[in-house]
Design a protein around this motif. Structure first.
Motif, PDB file in Angstrom:
ATOM      1  N   ASN A 105      -3.730  -5.265  10.063  1.00 41.20           N
ATOM      2  CA  ASN A 105      -3.402  -5.901   8.788  1.00 41.20           C
ATOM      3  C   ASN A 105      -4.505  -5.655   7.769  1.00 41.20           C
ATOM      4  O   ASN A 105      -5.689  -5.589   8.126  1.00 41.20           O
ATOM      5  N   ARG A 106      -4.099  -5.499   6.508  1.00 40.03           N
ATOM      6  CA  ARG A 106      -5.072  -5.343   5.427  1.00 40.03           C
ATOM      7  C   ARG A 106      -4.668  -6.253   4.282  1.00 40.03           C
ATOM      8  O   ARG A 106      -3.478  -6.347   3.953  1.00 40.03           O
ATOM      9  N   THR A 107      -5.641  -6.915   3.681  1.00 37.11           N
ATOM     10  CA  THR A 107      -5.374  -7.816   2.572  1.00 37.11           C
ATOM     11  C   THR A 107      -5.941  -7.232   1.280  1.00 37.11           C
ATOM     12  O   THR A 107      -7.089  -6.791   1.245  1.00 37.11           O
ATOM     13  N   VAL A 108      -5.109  -7.202   0.245  1.00 32.03           N
ATOM     14  CA  VAL A 108      -5.506  -6.687  -1.067  1.00 32.03           C
ATOM     15  C   VAL A 108      -5.335  -7.803  -2.089  1.00 32.03           C
ATOM     16  O   VAL A 108      -4.320  -8.506  -2.092  1.00 32.03           O
ATOM     17  N   VAL A 109      -6.319  -7.978  -2.952  1.00 29.81           N
ATOM     18  CA  VAL A 109      -6.270  -9.006  -3.988  1.00 29.81           C
ATOM     19  C   VAL A 109      -6.364  -8.330  -5.350  1.00 29.81           C
ATOM     20  O   VAL A 109      -7.258  -7.503  -5.587  1.00 29.81           O
ATOM     21  N   GLY A 110      -5.444  -8.634  -6.250  1.00 28.18           N
ATOM     22  CA  GLY A 110      -5.487  -8.047  -7.586  1.00 28.18           C
ATOM     23  C   GLY A 110      -4.308  -8.485  -8.429  1.00 28.18           C
ATOM     24  O   GLY A 110      -3.496  -9.311  -8.015  1.00 28.18           O
ATOM     25  N   ASP A 111      -4.218  -7.910  -9.618  1.00 25.93           N
ATOM     26  CA  ASP A 111      -3.120  -8.228 -10.535  1.00 25.93           C
ATOM     27  C   ASP A 111      -1.836  -7.566 -10.056  1.00 25.93           C
ATOM     28  O   ASP A 111      -1.818  -6.373  -9.747  1.00 25.93           O
ATOM     29  N   PHE A 112      -0.756  -8.336 -10.022  1.00 30.86           N
ATOM     30  CA  PHE A 112       0.491  -7.894  -9.394  1.00 30.86           C
ATOM     31  C   PHE A 112       1.501  -7.389 -10.415  1.00 30.86           C
ATOM     32  O   PHE A 112       1.687  -7.973 -11.483  1.00 30.86           O
ATOM     33  N   ASP A 113       2.166  -6.278 -10.063  1.00 31.21           N
ATOM     34  CA  ASP A 113       3.248  -5.743 -10.883  1.00 31.21           C
ATOM     35  C   ASP A 113       4.198  -4.984  -9.961  1.00 31.21           C
ATOM     36  O   ASP A 113       3.902  -4.776  -8.775  1.00 31.21           O
ATOM     37  N   VAL A 114       5.349  -4.600 -10.474  1.00 30.44           N
ATOM     38  CA  VAL A 114       6.307  -3.808  -9.702  1.00 30.44           C
ATOM     39  C   VAL A 114       6.635  -2.535 -10.465  1.00 30.44           C
ATOM     40  O   VAL A 114       6.548  -2.480 -11.689  1.00 30.44           O
ATOM     41  N   SER A 115       7.006  -1.506  -9.720  1.00 37.65           N
ATOM     42  CA  SER A 115       7.443  -0.240 -10.304  1.00 37.65           C
ATOM     43  C   SER A 115       8.550   0.310  -9.428  1.00 37.65           C
ATOM     44  O   SER A 115       8.292   0.913  -8.389  1.00 37.65           O
ATOM     45  N   GLY A 116       9.793   0.061  -9.824  1.00 35.56           N
ATOM     46  CA  GLY A 116      10.925   0.518  -9.018  1.00 35.56           C
ATOM     47  C   GLY A 116      10.959  -0.158  -7.661  1.00 35.56           C
ATOM     48  O   GLY A 116      11.038  -1.388  -7.557  1.00 35.56           O
ATOM     49  N   TYR A 117      10.838   0.661  -6.610  1.00 33.88           N
ATOM     50  CA  TYR A 117      10.898   0.147  -5.238  1.00 33.88           C
ATOM     51  C   TYR A 117       9.517  -0.181  -4.674  1.00 33.88           C
ATOM     52  O   TYR A 117       9.399  -0.506  -3.501  1.00 33.88           O
ATOM     53  N   ARG A 118       8.484  -0.084  -5.472  1.00 29.61           N
ATOM     54  CA  ARG A 118       7.115  -0.304  -5.012  1.00 29.61           C
ATOM     55  C   ARG A 118       6.459  -1.449  -5.765  1.00 29.61           C
ATOM     56  O   ARG A 118       6.837  -1.799  -6.878  1.00 29.61           O
ATOM     57  N   TRP A 119       5.444  -2.036  -5.122  1.00 26.49           N
ATOM     58  CA  TRP A 119       4.591  -3.014  -5.770  1.00 26.49           C
ATOM     59  C   TRP A 119       3.285  -2.333  -6.157  1.00 26.49           C
ATOM     60  O   TRP A 119       2.801  -1.448  -5.455  1.00 26.49           O
ATOM     61  N   ILE A 120       2.706  -2.771  -7.266  1.00 25.37           N
ATOM     62  CA  ILE A 120       1.409  -2.272  -7.701  1.00 25.37           C
ATOM     63  C   ILE A 120       0.441  -3.449  -7.774  1.00 25.37           C
ATOM     64  O   ILE A 120       0.696  -4.423  -8.484  1.00 25.37           O
ATOM     65  N   VAL A 121      -0.658  -3.351  -7.021  1.00 24.14           N
ATOM     66  CA  VAL A 121      -1.698  -4.381  -7.057  1.00 24.14           C
ATOM     67  C   VAL A 121      -2.965  -3.719  -7.582  1.00 24.14           C
ATOM     68  O   VAL A 121      -3.509  -2.808  -6.954  1.00 24.14           O
ATOM     69  N   THR A 122      -3.425  -4.163  -8.752  1.00 20.90           N
ATOM     70  CA  THR A 122      -4.597  -3.568  -9.383  1.00 20.90           C
ATOM     71  C   THR A 122      -5.820  -4.442  -9.129  1.00 20.90           C
ATOM     72  O   THR A 122      -5.914  -5.572  -9.625  1.00 20.90           O
ATOM     73  N   ALA A 123      -6.747  -3.900  -8.323  1.00 17.14           N
ATOM     74  CA  ALA A 123      -7.981  -4.592  -7.990  1.00 17.14           C
ATOM     75  C   ALA A 123      -9.141  -3.935  -8.733  1.00 17.14           C
ATOM     76  O   ALA A 123      -8.959  -2.954  -9.458  1.00 17.14           O
ATOM     77  N   ALA A 124     -10.346  -4.471  -8.550  1.00 14.25           N
ATOM     78  CA  ALA A 124     -11.516  -3.930  -9.241  1.00 14.25           C
ATOM     79  C   ALA A 124     -11.769  -2.475  -8.873  1.00 14.25           C
ATOM     80  O   ALA A 124     -12.203  -1.677  -9.703  1.00 14.25           O
ATOM     81  N   GLU A 125     -11.458  -2.114  -7.612  1.00 14.16           N
ATOM     82  CA  GLU A 125     -11.733  -0.760  -7.146  1.00 14.16           C
ATOM     83  C   GLU A 125     -10.615   0.234  -7.432  1.00 14.16           C
ATOM     84  O   GLU A 125     -10.723   1.420  -7.148  1.00 14.16           O
ATOM     85  N   GLY A 126      -9.493  -0.244  -7.986  1.00 12.17           N
ATOM     86  CA  GLY A 126      -8.400   0.662  -8.310  1.00 12.17           C
ATOM     87  C   GLY A 126      -7.044   0.023  -8.046  1.00 12.17           C
ATOM     88  O   GLY A 126      -6.949  -1.141  -7.657  1.00 12.17           O
ATOM     89  N   ALA A 127      -5.989   0.816  -8.256  1.00 15.52           N
ATOM     90  CA  ALA A 127      -4.617   0.318  -8.084  1.00 15.52           C
ATOM     91  C   ALA A 127      -4.071   0.750  -6.724  1.00 15.52           C
ATOM     92  O   ALA A 127      -4.260   1.893  -6.296  1.00 15.52           O
ATOM     93  N   TYR A 128      -3.383  -0.170  -6.056  1.00 14.18           N
ATOM     94  CA  TYR A 128      -2.761   0.099  -4.763  1.00 14.18           C
ATOM     95  C   TYR A 128      -1.240   0.081  -4.927  1.00 14.18           C
ATOM     96  O   TYR A 128      -0.689  -0.830  -5.535  1.00 14.18           O
ATOM     97  N   GLU A 129      -0.589   1.093  -4.376  1.00 12.55           N
ATOM     98  CA  GLU A 129       0.871   1.131  -4.363  1.00 12.55           C
ATOM     99  C   GLU A 129       1.334   0.674  -2.996  1.00 12.55           C
ATOM    100  O   GLU A 129       0.948   1.242  -1.975  1.00 12.55           O
ATOM    101  N   ILE A 130       2.149  -0.362  -2.958  1.00 11.53           N
ATOM    102  CA  ILE A 130       2.503  -1.023  -1.700  1.00 11.53           C
ATOM    103  C   ILE A 130       4.001  -0.951  -1.461  1.00 11.53           C
ATOM    104  O   ILE A 130       4.800  -1.192  -2.378  1.00 11.53           O
ATOM    105  N   VAL A 131       4.388  -0.635  -0.224  1.00 14.54           N
ATOM    106  CA  VAL A 131       5.788  -0.652   0.190  1.00 14.54           C
ATOM    107  C   VAL A 131       6.129  -2.080   0.618  1.00 14.54           C
ATOM    108  O   VAL A 131       5.543  -2.595   1.583  1.00 14.54           O
ATOM    109  N   PRO A 132       7.039  -2.767  -0.061  1.00 17.86           N
ATOM    110  CA  PRO A 132       7.326  -4.170   0.273  1.00 17.86           C
ATOM    111  C   PRO A 132       7.731  -4.388   1.733  1.00 17.86           C
ATOM    112  O   PRO A 132       7.412  -5.438   2.307  1.00 17.86           O
ATOM    113  N   GLU A 133       8.410  -3.411   2.343  1.00 14.52           N
ATOM    114  CA  GLU A 133       8.839  -3.567   3.733  1.00 14.52           C
ATOM    115  C   GLU A 133       7.668  -3.640   4.708  1.00 14.52           C
ATOM    116  O   GLU A 133       7.847  -3.982   5.874  1.00 14.52           O
TER     117      GLU A 133
END
Length: 240
Positions: free
Chosen positions: A141-169
């Protein structure tokens, strides 16, 4: 942000022997729902019609395939209502909101299935700072903390070190700051929890892992190990 209720889809309906067809054609896509009727001889004595199955599909008109709309996604459902919900969801995720179709998708454009099978409408979380726990390769498991947004079928979490694209499944859990406060309040001594971080309205006492808080009469556990007095039963990801 909170997504508005979806407005009715302007279906064009065609009734032909054995098949019911609903079609919605725009400049950018074509949506269809086909209902296949049971044979007439199996209908009841009152002559009521029954649909055996529904097939739905969404085809793109922006990039054609051999001059015809290009199939994006399709499936089968047990009801017209379920087919329509799936059309709303995928249309809302496939096409940018600037095209004006988001009013037809409502919350379906922001509803995702998590790793546990739960369907979650994340529209209230967009634009907030969230904690997202994801299953990664190897089952860790990995935990990411940041500002949350969505883009189509993906989630975008923007943290201090950069943006992470996350598969909701792959997501185990998502919470924002207000949810963390509410969850902590639910599993701790309610009268003692301050509603802020890991701070409680008590003075430090033997056995507590916290230290005197900024405000008089409070104890803050930030950076400390789980407190056996104040934090029994709180999920680990809420103690970060």
């Amino acid at each position: 942000m909170s997504a508005p209720e979806a407005v009715p889809i302007p279906w064009s309906f065609t009734d032909s022997p054995g098949v019911l067809l609903w079609m919605w054609a725009t400049d950018h896509f074509v949506a269809r729902i086909r209902g296949t009727e049971v044979p007439a001889e199996t209908s009841d004595l009152e002559g009521r019609r029954f649909v055996r199955s529904y097939h739905w599909e969404l085809s793109d008109r922006i990039r054609l395939h051999q001059g015809a709309p290009r199939l994006l996604i399709e499936g089968d459902s047990a009801s017209f209502e379920q087919s329509e919900l799936l059309i709303r969801e995928h249309m809302g995720k496939c096409y940018d909101k600037s095209l004006g179709y988001r009013r037809y998708s409502g919350t379906q454009a922001f509803t995702y299935e998590l790793s546990n099978g739960q369907s979650l409408d994340v529209s209230p979380l967009i634009g907030t700072k969230c904690t997202v726990t994801v299953v990664i390769a190897g089952g860790q498991n990995r935990t990411v903390v940041g500002d949350f947004d969505v883009s189509g079928y993906r989630w975008i979490v923007t943290a201090a070190e950069g943006a992470y694209e996350i598969v909701p499944e792959h997501v185990l859990a998502i919470t924002n700051r207000s949810e963390i406060a509410e969850q902590a309040r639910a599993v701790t001594y309610i009268d003692a929890y301050s509603g802020i971080g890991r701070t409680y309205r008590e003075d430090p006492r033997p056995g507590c892992t916290g230290k005197a808080g900024f405000m008089p009469g409070t104890v803050d556990h930030a950076g400390a190990a789980r407190c056996p007095l104040h934090e029994i039963g709180i999920p680990e990801h809420l103690l970060g």
